[in-house]
Design an enzyme around this catalytic site. Structure first.
Site, PDB file in Angstrom:
ATOM      1  N   GLU A  40      34.748  39.300  52.505  1.00  0.00           N
ATOM      2  CA  GLU A  40      34.919  38.652  51.199  1.00  0.00           C
ATOM      3  C   GLU A  40      36.317  38.074  51.078  1.00  0.00           C
ATOM      4  O   GLU A  40      37.298  38.753  51.368  1.00  0.00           O
ATOM      5  CB  GLU A  40      34.691  39.691  50.091  1.00  0.00           C
ATOM      6  CG  GLU A  40      34.751  39.119  48.698  1.00  0.00           C
ATOM      7  CD  GLU A  40      34.619  40.225  47.653  1.00  0.00           C
ATOM      8  OE1 GLU A  40      33.542  40.332  47.052  1.00  0.00           O
ATOM      9  OE2 GLU A  40      35.578  40.982  47.461  1.00  0.00           O
ATOM     10  N   TYR A  65      35.665  31.804  45.158  1.00  0.00           N
ATOM     11  CA  TYR A  65      35.117  33.046  45.709  1.00  0.00           C
ATOM     12  C   TYR A  65      34.256  32.680  46.910  1.00  0.00           C
ATOM     13  O   TYR A  65      33.446  31.738  46.855  1.00  0.00           O
ATOM     14  CB  TYR A  65      34.249  33.759  44.660  1.00  0.00           C
ATOM     15  CG  TYR A  65      33.575  34.997  45.218  1.00  0.00           C
ATOM     16  CD1 TYR A  65      34.156  36.252  45.089  1.00  0.00           C
ATOM     17  CD2 TYR A  65      32.369  34.900  45.914  1.00  0.00           C
ATOM     18  CE1 TYR A  65      33.557  37.378  45.620  1.00  0.00           C
ATOM     19  CE2 TYR A  65      31.763  36.021  46.456  1.00  0.00           C
ATOM     20  CZ  TYR A  65      32.363  37.252  46.308  1.00  0.00           C
ATOM     21  OH  TYR A  65      31.780  38.361  46.844  1.00  0.00           O
TER      22      TYR A  65
END
Ligand code: ADP
Ligand code: MG
Length: 387
Positions: free
Chosen positions: A196, A108
């Site tokens: 993101e 992530y």
């Protein structure tokens, strides 16, 4: 402002961040052709303004172009419901067909604005592919955070520290340093509120790649990027919110049944609070702006009434710049135009307030006047028989 994954990936790619080869399709036939181009085996990804698609069937690996076409047909004809869309789901109008990548590890990585420090904050975790909130809750030690000093910017040694914390070594680690620095550059140049990559992957062949991408532009910086509105996919937005945008009204749909029309964001917030205090449930937040004109008030009224959840309207206007009688006329015009028989409570104050109240009471509408904010809220709640 939101954009789709494929648009975000185009931007990532233009900043030197590797993404899978892919094509956007608008019809199921295009999905089939794109799948052929990818060699048959590919990943079909529904493009919606929400994540969590994988678990909801919006991201699937297929093995033949016909299979891709079938899946495309299915996705284009129904709404996709994911944990992030709400129960009503979102229509799929575009599908990204991508090469299927052999993934070894998922991470992530994001950069977002931290409101508390008013700085960009980099967040990374070796637990990629899943909801980061879940990781943050269950095992916060697996999340690495770095607040970026706007004067020094992000330094390579800081990016390297993050890459090492993710367990990367050798050339992949150096690739990751470069990727993180590019991501920060992108954030600054494109005025992002959020970028993101989840998951960022290391492929079986040992390359870093952004497998998913989400970009939110900062609406306050829109004037610097005239091309952004063209990137919007209106099929993903609430029609009432689109209409409100046209008239420069701030409108946000909420879950209750009392439509609210207020001038000024602060007053609007206070109105929602007081309504709740009296046992009412607001159907929306709507700020018609400080200098609410008659036209704006009329449009705002129509927008509120287009929401079928609305069973009554609470108007709370301070006639500082705009005269109360003019506002009253706007309300009467709009209400008559749409044949509104719903209970309305108006609380207003300011210049020509008595004239405004008289106009409303003589209008034949199902309207009551609130003497003050509390009285107004109590009246609309009582008229709807709530509490
Ligand atoms: P979402 O976050 O909305 O569920 P993602 O794009 O992250 O959608 O896709 C979900 C998962 O599907 C990813 O975590 C990844 O494991 C896999 N995936 C996505 N795109 C590809 C691809 N091109 N090749 C192989 N696997 C993929
Ligand atoms: Mg994802």
């Amino acid at each position: 402002m939101n954009i789709h994954e494929y648009q975000a990936k185009e931007i990532l790619s233009s900043f030197g961040i590797p993404v899978p080869r892919g094509r956007v399709a608008l019809t199921s036939d295009q999905v089939e052709r794109a799948a052929k181009e990818m060699g048959g085996r590919c990943v079909v990804k529904a493009q919606i303004y929400a994540g969590g698609r994988g678990k909801a069937g919006g991201v699937k690996l297929v093995h033949h172009p016909e299979q891709a076409q079938e899946l495309g047909k299915d996705l284009f004809t129904r709404k996709l419901v994911t944990p992030q869309t709400g129960p009503e789901g979102l229509r799929v109008r575009r599908i990204l067909v991508e090469e299927a990548v052999e993934i070894a590890r998922e991470f992530y990585l994001s950069i977002t604005l931290d409101r508390e420090s008013s700085r960009y904050c980099l967040i990374a975790s070796a637990e990629g592919g899943v909801e980061i909130e879940e990781v943050a809750q269950k095992s916060p030690e697996k999340i690495h955070m770095l607040t970026i000093d706007p004067f020094t910017g992000l330094r390579p040694y800081q990016a390297r520290k993050i890459a090492l914390a993710l367990g990367l070594a050798g050339s992949v680690c150096e690739d990751c340093v470069e990727l993180i620095l590019n991501l920060y550059r992108l954030c600054l140049e494109k005025d992002c509120y959020l970028v993101e990559i989840n998951p960022l992957v290391v492929t079986r062949a040992g390359w870093l790649m952004a497998m998913d991408a989400k970009i939110n532009f900062d609406d306050n910086a829109m004037f610097r990027h005239r091309e952004y509105p063209d990137m919007l996919d209106y099929s993903q937005l609430d029609t009432l919110e689109i209409n409100a945008g046209k008239y420069d009204l701030s409108y946000i749909k909420l879950q209750g049944n009392i439509g609210c029309m207020v001038n000024g964001a602060g007053l609007a917030m206070a109105t929602l609070d007081v309504l709740k205090e009296f046992g009412g449930e607001p159907a929306n937040f709507l700020d018609v702006g400080g200098g609410a004109t008659r036209e704006k008030v009329a449009e705002a009224f129509k927008i509120i009434l287009q929401d079928s959840d609305v069973k009554g309207v609470f108007v709370n206007i301070f006639g500082g710049i705009m005269r109360c009688d003019v506002i009253a006329q706007g309300i009467i015009e709009a209400a008559s135009e749409v044949h509104c028989a719903l209970p309305i409570v108006v609380r207003m104050d300011g210049s020509k307030v008595e004239e405004g109240k008289k106009l409303l009471l003589d209008s034949g509408l199902n309207v009551q006047i609130g003497e003050n904010l509390g009285d107004g809220a109590a009246r609309i709640v009582q008229m709807l028989g709530q509490k």
